[in-house]
Design a protein around this motif. Structure first.
Motif, PDB file in Angstrom:
ATOM      1  N   VAL A   4      -0.126   7.824 -14.895  1.00 30.20           N
ATOM      2  CA  VAL A   4      -0.508   7.459 -13.533  1.00 30.20           C
ATOM      3  C   VAL A   4      -1.728   6.551 -13.606  1.00 30.20           C
ATOM      4  CG1 VAL A   4      -1.397   8.282 -11.309  1.00 30.20           C
ATOM      5  CG2 VAL A   4       0.380   9.581 -12.508  1.00 30.20           C
ATOM      6  N   VAL A   5      -1.617   5.388 -12.978  1.00 36.12           N
ATOM      7  CA  VAL A   5      -2.732   4.442 -12.934  1.00 36.12           C
ATOM      8  C   VAL A   5      -3.160   4.266 -11.491  1.00 36.12           C
ATOM      9  CG1 VAL A   5      -3.466   2.070 -13.341  1.00 36.12           C
ATOM     10  CG2 VAL A   5      -2.017   3.240 -15.021  1.00 36.12           C
ATOM     11  N   VAL A   6      -4.441   4.516 -11.209  1.00 34.43           N
ATOM     12  CA  VAL A   6      -5.012   4.357  -9.873  1.00 34.43           C
ATOM     13  C   VAL A   6      -5.806   3.060  -9.854  1.00 34.43           C
ATOM     14  CG1 VAL A   6      -6.424   5.403  -8.082  1.00 34.43           C
ATOM     15  CG2 VAL A   6      -5.165   6.864  -9.695  1.00 34.43           C
ATOM     16  N   VAL A   7      -5.549   2.229  -8.850  1.00 32.67           N
ATOM     17  CA  VAL A   7      -6.172   0.904  -8.784  1.00 32.67           C
ATOM     18  C   VAL A   7      -7.467   0.969  -7.982  1.00 32.67           C
ATOM     19  CG1 VAL A   7      -5.885  -1.471  -8.001  1.00 32.67           C
ATOM     20  CG2 VAL A   7      -3.930  -0.228  -8.961  1.00 32.67           C
ATOM     21  N   ALA A   8      -8.541   0.410  -8.542  1.00 36.03           N
ATOM     22  CA  ALA A   8      -9.815   0.288  -7.840  1.00 36.03           C
ATOM     23  C   ALA A   8     -10.092  -1.188  -7.584  1.00 36.03           C
ATOM     24  CB  ALA A   8     -10.942   0.900  -8.667  1.00 36.03           C
ATOM     25  N   TYR A   9     -10.679  -1.479  -6.437  1.00 35.90           N
ATOM     26  CA  TYR A   9     -10.988  -2.869  -6.076  1.00 35.90           C
ATOM     27  C   TYR A   9     -12.154  -2.857  -5.096  1.00 35.90           C
ATOM     28  CZ  TYR A   9      -8.098  -1.425  -2.130  1.00 35.90           C
ATOM     29  OH  TYR A   9      -7.581  -0.733  -1.059  1.00 35.90           O
ATOM     30  N   PRO A  14     -13.597   5.481  -1.169  1.00 36.30           N
ATOM     31  CA  PRO A  14     -13.819   6.426  -2.271  1.00 36.30           C
ATOM     32  C   PRO A  14     -12.959   7.684  -2.189  1.00 36.30           C
ATOM     33  CG  PRO A  14     -15.915   5.621  -1.416  1.00 36.30           C
ATOM     34  CD  PRO A  14     -14.857   5.132  -0.480  1.00 36.30           C
ATOM     35  N   PHE A  15     -12.788   8.244  -0.987  1.00 28.61           N
ATOM     36  CA  PHE A  15     -11.982   9.455  -0.862  1.00 28.61           C
ATOM     37  C   PHE A  15     -10.538   9.188  -1.297  1.00 28.61           C
ATOM     38  CE2 PHE A  15      -9.212  12.408   1.396  1.00 28.61           C
ATOM     39  CZ  PHE A  15      -9.812  13.628   1.125  1.00 28.61           C
ATOM     40  N   ASP A  16      -9.990   8.071  -0.841  1.00 28.57           N
ATOM     41  CA  ASP A  16      -8.621   7.728  -1.211  1.00 28.57           C
ATOM     42  C   ASP A  16      -8.477   7.558  -2.721  1.00 28.57           C
ATOM     43  OD1 ASP A  16      -8.296   7.665   1.499  1.00 28.57           O
ATOM     44  OD2 ASP A  16      -7.724   5.556   1.641  1.00 28.57           O
ATOM     45  N   LEU A  17      -9.497   7.004  -3.341  1.00 23.81           N
ATOM     46  CA  LEU A  17      -9.477   6.808  -4.790  1.00 23.81           C
ATOM     47  C   LEU A  17      -9.505   8.138  -5.529  1.00 23.81           C
ATOM     48  CD1 LEU A  17      -9.670   4.778  -7.204  1.00 23.81           C
ATOM     49  CD2 LEU A  17     -12.156   4.937  -6.955  1.00 23.81           C
ATOM     50  N   SER A  18     -10.290   9.083  -5.003  1.00 26.03           N
ATOM     51  CA  SER A  18     -10.451  10.357  -5.703  1.00 26.03           C
ATOM     52  C   SER A  18      -9.237  11.271  -5.565  1.00 26.03           C
ATOM     53  CB  SER A  18     -11.691  11.085  -5.184  1.00 26.03           C
ATOM     54  OG  SER A  18     -11.533  11.492  -3.837  1.00 26.03           O
ATOM     55  N   VAL A  19      -8.490  11.138  -4.464  1.00 32.89           N
ATOM     56  CA  VAL A  19      -7.365  12.048  -4.210  1.00 32.89           C
ATOM     57  C   VAL A  19      -6.346  12.037  -5.349  1.00 32.89           C
ATOM     58  CG1 VAL A  19      -5.327  12.394  -2.761  1.00 32.89           C
ATOM     59  CG2 VAL A  19      -7.584  12.226  -1.720  1.00 32.89           C
ATOM     60  N   PRO A  20      -5.772  10.884  -5.728  1.00 32.75           N
ATOM     61  CA  PRO A  20      -4.777  10.916  -6.808  1.00 32.75           C
ATOM     62  C   PRO A  20      -5.382  11.297  -8.156  1.00 32.75           C
ATOM     63  CG  PRO A  20      -5.278   8.658  -6.177  1.00 32.75           C
ATOM     64  CD  PRO A  20      -5.912   9.530  -5.156  1.00 32.75           C
ATOM     65  N   VAL A  69       1.897   3.853 -10.139  1.00 32.58           N
ATOM     66  CA  VAL A  69       0.677   3.141  -9.754  1.00 32.58           C
ATOM     67  C   VAL A  69       0.313   3.576  -8.343  1.00 32.58           C
ATOM     68  CG1 VAL A  69      -0.343   0.900  -9.188  1.00 32.58           C
ATOM     69  CG2 VAL A  69       1.106   1.141 -11.228  1.00 32.58           C
ATOM     70  N   VAL A  70      -0.954   3.976  -8.162  1.00 32.89           N
ATOM     71  CA  VAL A  70      -1.438   4.423  -6.851  1.00 32.89           C
ATOM     72  C   VAL A  70      -2.457   3.417  -6.329  1.00 32.89           C
ATOM     73  CG1 VAL A  70      -2.446   6.311  -5.523  1.00 32.89           C
ATOM     74  CG2 VAL A  70      -1.167   6.806  -7.628  1.00 32.89           C
ATOM     75  N   VAL A  71      -2.248   2.975  -5.087  1.00 31.60           N
ATOM     76  CA  VAL A  71      -3.167   2.032  -4.449  1.00 31.60           C
ATOM     77  C   VAL A  71      -3.891   2.749  -3.311  1.00 31.60           C
ATOM     78  CG1 VAL A  71      -3.413  -0.175  -3.265  1.00 31.60           C
ATOM     79  CG2 VAL A  71      -1.617   0.125  -5.001  1.00 31.60           C
ATOM     80  N   PRO A  72      -5.179   3.038  -3.468  1.00 30.85           N
ATOM     81  CA  PRO A  72      -5.948   3.681  -2.388  1.00 30.85           C
ATOM     82  C   PRO A  72      -6.190   2.704  -1.238  1.00 30.85           C
ATOM     83  CG  PRO A  72      -7.001   3.922  -4.544  1.00 30.85           C
ATOM     84  CD  PRO A  72      -5.976   2.862  -4.678  1.00 30.85           C
ATOM     85  N   GLY A  73      -6.703   3.243  -0.119  1.00 28.31           N
ATOM     86  CA  GLY A  73      -6.925   2.431   1.054  1.00 28.31           C
ATOM     87  C   GLY A  73      -8.142   1.532   0.949  1.00 28.31           C
ATOM     88  N   MET A  74      -8.166   0.510   1.823  1.00 28.94           N
ATOM     89  CA  MET A  74      -9.299  -0.406   1.911  1.00 28.94           C
ATOM     90  C   MET A  74     -10.060  -0.137   3.204  1.00 28.94           C
ATOM     91  SD  MET A  74      -7.434  -4.007   3.017  1.00 28.94           S
ATOM     92  CE  MET A  74      -7.062  -4.405   1.333  1.00 28.94           C
ATOM     93  N   ALA A  75     -11.385  -0.201   3.132  1.00 24.26           N
ATOM     94  CA  ALA A  75     -12.208   0.078   4.300  1.00 24.26           C
ATOM     95  C   ALA A  75     -12.126  -1.045   5.328  1.00 24.26           C
ATOM     96  CB  ALA A  75     -13.649   0.298   3.880  1.00 24.26           C
ATOM     97  N   ASP A  76     -12.066  -2.290   4.861  1.00 21.39           N
ATOM     98  CA  ASP A  76     -12.024  -3.456   5.738  1.00 21.39           C
ATOM     99  C   ASP A  76     -10.719  -4.191   5.487  1.00 21.39           C
ATOM    100  OD1 ASP A  76     -12.311  -5.811   7.118  1.00 21.39           O
ATOM    101  OD2 ASP A  76     -14.284  -6.320   6.295  1.00 21.39           O
ATOM    102  N   LEU A  77      -9.860  -4.246   6.499  1.00 15.99           N
ATOM    103  CA  LEU A  77      -8.542  -4.854   6.324  1.00 15.99           C
ATOM    104  C   LEU A  77      -8.618  -6.348   6.042  1.00 15.99           C
ATOM    105  CD1 LEU A  77      -6.498  -3.053   9.124  1.00 15.99           C
ATOM    106  CD2 LEU A  77      -6.775  -2.425   6.714  1.00 15.99           C
ATOM    107  N   ASP A  78      -9.758  -6.958   6.289  1.00 16.50           N
ATOM    108  CA  ASP A  78      -9.909  -8.388   6.041  1.00 16.50           C
ATOM    109  C   ASP A  78     -10.492  -8.693   4.664  1.00 16.50           C
ATOM    110  OD1 ASP A  78      -8.900  -9.164   8.564  1.00 16.50           O
ATOM    111  OD2 ASP A  78     -10.852  -8.749   9.491  1.00 16.50           O
ATOM    112  N   THR A  79     -10.720  -7.658   3.870  1.00 12.96           N
ATOM    113  CA  THR A  79     -11.212  -7.881   2.510  1.00 12.96           C
ATOM    114  C   THR A  79     -10.182  -8.662   1.706  1.00 12.96           C
ATOM    115  OG1 THR A  79     -12.469  -5.815   2.526  1.00 12.96           O
ATOM    116  CG2 THR A  79     -11.968  -6.774   0.372  1.00 12.96           C
ATOM    117  N   PRO A  80     -10.563  -9.789   1.116  1.00 12.26           N
ATOM    118  CA  PRO A  80      -9.592 -10.572   0.335  1.00 12.26           C
ATOM    119  C   PRO A  80      -9.072  -9.773  -0.861  1.00 12.26           C
ATOM    120  CG  PRO A  80     -11.591 -11.845   0.780  1.00 12.26           C
ATOM    121  CD  PRO A  80     -11.893 -10.437   1.153  1.00 12.26           C
TER     122      PRO A  80
END
Length: 316
Positions: A4-9, A14-20, A69-80
């Motif tokens: 399992v690979v969790v993607v950080a960007y 942070p919570f979404d990243l830690s869950v998986p 592959v797990v993609v956590p949520g983004m805080a700002d939807l306009d983040t490139p």
């Protein structure tokens, strides 16, 4: 071992990243061995995650080797979205999971085209607007569409991860994982999010006056024939135009809006539950309870107990 690979960007929640990381990292097989190998990767060595700065130990090359592959949520939807990440996700052969607004990342990579997906109820209309090829279902906790899984708000990510553990290793492993995380077994994916969602009406649509009239008459037990008569259409023609322009049927639109109004009254009024059902147009307490539970996932009384402000007295 399943990888399992969790993607950080930059801008990841942070919570979404830690869950998986926690759920898959805690899963143990019957012999005590780890059920998954969990790694975190990113396009850069360091990422900004709200109030945190995180060092990322692996690069995006892991996506070609991952099973999930797990993609956590983004805080700002306009983040490139970094182009290397978009390209890596676009070409990854792995099973894909998104948590909350991570669905926007998958959509930007083209992985949700033509698929049914969900996200947090507050972002659902924006996902549908930005990516019209995605079939957005905002009423559920998570969606499984072949090898692509999407989940709603942050807590629904826990439900999705446990669902995946159960699919991969069975109910006993999932139950023990939930116990290790000190959380209940996951809710069913089809359970509704707590907010009844209103699909956005297309700009310039020709049902504006009808929708306004329906909103003003939610308290009436309207029939399809009555609505069609007001719209000067046949019931069949009305249903076709209504679905084309709102994504749902007239009666389901009514049900959603009645439930939305009922939610407001349950939170802020002292009216008994049965009376609220009458005020929003349901013909019987049973019909109200059934529809409310179908759309919200809990009974009207349970919803009131959860969401009414502290100290507000109610009659039922």
């Amino acid at each position: 071992m399943h990888r399992v690979v969790v993607v950080a960007y930059d801008g990841v929640v942070p919570f979404d990243l830690s869950v998986p990381v926690e759920v898959f990292g805690r899963a143990r097989l019957a012999d005590g061995g780890a059920a998954y190998q969990v790694r975190v990767c990113g396009a850069t060595d360091e990422v900004r995650a709200g109030a945190l700065g995180l060092r990322v130990p692996y690069d995006l090359s892991l996506l070609t080797e991952a099973d999930t592959v797990v993609v956590p949520g983004m805080a700002d939807l306009d983040t490139p979205l970094p182009e290397p990440l978009r390209a890596a996700l676009a070409g990854s052969p792995a099973r894909l999971l998104s948590i909350c607004t991570g669905a926007f990342v998958l959509a930007a990579a083209g992985r949700l085209d033509g698929r049914r997906a969900t996200t947090h109820w507050a972002a659902a209309s924006e996902l549908a607007r930005r990516y019209p090829t995605v079939v957005v279902d905002p009423e559920v906790l998570f969606v499984e569409d072949e090898s692509v899984f999407t989940s709603a708000g942050a807590a629904a990510g826990l439900d999705l991860c446990l669902h995946v553990v159960r699919r991969d290793h069975g109910a006993a492993v999932a139950a023990e994982t939930a116990r290790s995380c000190v959380m209940p077994l996951e809710r069913a994916g089809g359970q509704a999010q707590f907010i009844a969602y209103e699909p956005p009406a297309p700009a310039g649509h020709n049902l504006a006056s009808l929708l306004e009239w329906l909103t003003e008459n939610l308290h009436r037990p309207l029939t399809l024939a009555e609505i069609a008569a007001y719209a000067t259409m046949s019931p069949r023609s009305l249903s076709r135009h209504f679905r084309e322009q709102t994504g749902t049927t007239p009666m389901r639109w009514l049900s959603r809006h009645r439930v939305r109004r009922a939610q407001h009254l349950l939170e802020r009024s002292d009216q008994p539950v049965e009376r609220i059902g009458e005020l929003v147009g349901f013909t019987s307490p049973t019909a109200f309870r059934t529809c409310f539970r179908q759309l919200v996932g809990v009974s009207p009384r349970d919803y009131r107990a959860t969401f009414r402000p502290p100290g507000l007295a109610v009659s039922g």
